[in-house]
Design a protein around this motif. Structure first.
Motif, PDB file in Angstrom:
ATOM      1  N   ALA A  48      15.572  -7.619  -5.867  1.00 22.84           N
ATOM      2  CA  ALA A  48      14.976  -6.368  -6.354  1.00 22.84           C
ATOM      3  C   ALA A  48      15.537  -5.162  -5.600  1.00 22.84           C
ATOM      4  O   ALA A  48      15.522  -4.039  -6.115  1.00 22.84           O
ATOM      5  CB  ALA A  48      13.463  -6.414  -6.179  1.00 22.84           C
ATOM      6  N   HIS A  49      16.041  -5.411  -4.389  1.00 21.20           N
ATOM      7  CA  HIS A  49      16.493  -4.302  -3.551  1.00 21.20           C
ATOM      8  C   HIS A  49      18.010  -4.218  -3.424  1.00 21.20           C
ATOM      9  O   HIS A  49      18.567  -3.137  -3.346  1.00 21.20           O
ATOM     10  CB  HIS A  49      15.892  -4.445  -2.137  1.00 21.20           C
ATOM     11  CG  HIS A  49      14.406  -4.566  -2.147  1.00 21.20           C
ATOM     12  ND1 HIS A  49      13.725  -5.637  -1.619  1.00 21.20           N
ATOM     13  CD2 HIS A  49      13.450  -3.762  -2.669  1.00 21.20           C
ATOM     14  CE1 HIS A  49      12.430  -5.467  -1.786  1.00 21.20           C
ATOM     15  NE2 HIS A  49      12.240  -4.348  -2.432  1.00 21.20           N
ATOM     16  N   HIS A  79       9.369  -7.772  -3.739  1.00 21.04           N
ATOM     17  CA  HIS A  79       9.136  -7.043  -4.988  1.00 21.04           C
ATOM     18  C   HIS A  79       9.755  -7.729  -6.196  1.00 21.04           C
ATOM     19  O   HIS A  79       9.637  -7.238  -7.316  1.00 21.04           O
ATOM     20  CB  HIS A  79       9.675  -5.615  -4.868  1.00 21.04           C
ATOM     21  CG  HIS A  79       8.950  -4.823  -3.827  1.00 21.04           C
ATOM     22  ND1 HIS A  79       9.559  -4.223  -2.759  1.00 21.04           N
ATOM     23  CD2 HIS A  79       7.626  -4.573  -3.687  1.00 21.04           C
ATOM     24  CE1 HIS A  79       8.652  -3.623  -2.002  1.00 21.04           C
ATOM     25  NE2 HIS A  79       7.474  -3.828  -2.536  1.00 21.04           N
ATOM     26  N   GLY A  82       7.446  -8.795  -9.213  1.00 22.28           N
ATOM     27  CA  GLY A  82       6.862  -7.613  -9.840  1.00 22.28           C
ATOM     28  C   GLY A  82       7.881  -6.807 -10.625  1.00 22.28           C
ATOM     29  O   GLY A  82       7.610  -6.350 -11.736  1.00 22.28           O
ATOM     30  N   VAL A  83       9.060  -6.648 -10.055  1.00 19.54           N
ATOM     31  CA  VAL A  83      10.112  -5.889 -10.745  1.00 19.54           C
ATOM     32  C   VAL A  83      10.529  -6.633 -12.018  1.00 19.54           C
ATOM     33  O   VAL A  83      10.682  -6.034 -13.083  1.00 19.54           O
ATOM     34  CB  VAL A  83      11.311  -5.643  -9.797  1.00 19.54           C
ATOM     35  CG1 VAL A  83      12.543  -5.221 -10.574  1.00 19.54           C
ATOM     36  CG2 VAL A  83      10.932  -4.592  -8.767  1.00 19.54           C
ATOM     37  N   SER A 110       2.519  -8.564  -1.286  1.00 20.23           N
ATOM     38  CA  SER A 110       3.438  -7.815  -2.155  1.00 20.23           C
ATOM     39  C   SER A 110       3.505  -8.435  -3.541  1.00 20.23           C
ATOM     40  O   SER A 110       3.637  -7.746  -4.541  1.00 20.23           O
ATOM     41  CB  SER A 110       4.856  -7.811  -1.570  1.00 20.23           C
ATOM     42  OG  SER A 110       4.865  -7.327  -0.274  1.00 20.23           O
ATOM     43  N   THR A 111       3.423  -9.768  -3.600  1.00 21.22           N
ATOM     44  CA  THR A 111       3.579 -10.474  -4.884  1.00 21.22           C
ATOM     45  C   THR A 111       2.296 -10.409  -5.706  1.00 21.22           C
ATOM     46  O   THR A 111       2.337 -10.228  -6.920  1.00 21.22           O
ATOM     47  CB  THR A 111       3.968 -11.950  -4.617  1.00 21.22           C
ATOM     48  OG1 THR A 111       5.168 -11.973  -3.843  1.00 21.22           O
ATOM     49  CG2 THR A 111       4.211 -12.710  -5.920  1.00 21.22           C
ATOM     50  N   MET A 114      -0.402  -6.676  -7.958  1.00 19.76           N
ATOM     51  CA  MET A 114       0.268  -5.929  -9.020  1.00 19.76           C
ATOM     52  C   MET A 114      -0.688  -4.931  -9.670  1.00 19.76           C
ATOM     53  O   MET A 114      -1.893  -5.174  -9.747  1.00 19.76           O
ATOM     54  CB  MET A 114       0.808  -6.905 -10.057  1.00 19.76           C
ATOM     55  CG  MET A 114       1.990  -7.714  -9.575  1.00 19.76           C
ATOM     56  SD  MET A 114       3.407  -6.661  -9.197  1.00 19.76           S
ATOM     57  CE  MET A 114       3.883  -6.105 -10.822  1.00 19.76           C
TER      58      MET A 114
END
Ligand code: RP5
Length: 176
Positions: A48-49, A79, A82-83, A110-111, A114
């Motif tokens: 994601a990054h 992320h 989610g992304v 983080s997961t 949402m």
């Protein structure tokens, strides 16, 4: 009888993604579980990054390419799931991967946290096998042969639990 998932070996139904190849020792359990149930899957490292554009492209094209469920595992500021969920309406199962000083708690939060409207089905820290089982349960809703394999699997779990119960009772009796 072969399940739809097994008949369609060349065409992956489950996408297994991870943020880094360092996640593979955890995420390979998802691939192994799909293989155990003869469900065709594809495995990708997508971050994601680090390569967000490719990740978004993958998620946007997933349904068109025939995927039915996406499993996404990542650690730390995780992320990825989610992304991916923000770019597809396919069900996304998130695996928080243990890494670094917070030992997976960072990835779990983080997961799982949402915003409303963009769900991720988060499993436990490092629970890649459960992620695959959940994906298989989703596929089994429209695949009778796969549903029967799942029933047999659950039956084995129950048998093992009863055996464990009997063995413990024997040990307790012997010790008394
Ligand atoms: C996350 O950072 C990855 O999913 C991985 O769990 C963690 C560390 O990545 P590497 O530095 O090992 O590539 O994005």
């Amino acid at each position: 009888m072969k399940s739809k998932a097994a008949k369609n070996e060349a065409k992956p139904l489950v996408g297994i993604l991870m943020g880094s190849d360092s996640d593979w020792p955890t995420m390979e359990k998802a691939a192994q579980t799909c293989a155990e149930f003869e469900v065709a899957c594809e495995v990708r490292v997508l971050s994601a990054h680090r390569n967000p554009e490719e990740t978004a492209r993958y998620a946007r094209s997933a349904a068109r390419r025939g995927l039915k469920v996406i499993i996404a595992g990542a650690g730390a500021a995780a992320h990825l799931a989610g992304v991916v969920a923000s770019h597809t309406s396919l069900p996304v199962v998130g695996v928080p991967v243990e890494s670094g000083s917070l030992r997976g708690m960072d990835a779990l939060l983080s997961t799982v946290q949402m915003p409303p409207g963009v769900p991720v089905a988060a499993v436990g820290i490092n629970a890649a096998r459960n992620a695959a089982l959940l994906a298989i349960e989703i596929l089994a809703l429209s695949d009778g042969a796969l549903a029967r394999k799942l029933e047999a699997f659950k039956g084995q779990l129950a048998t093992r639990a009863r055996e464990a119960d009997r063995n413990l009772a024997k040990k307790m009796k012997a010790a008394s």
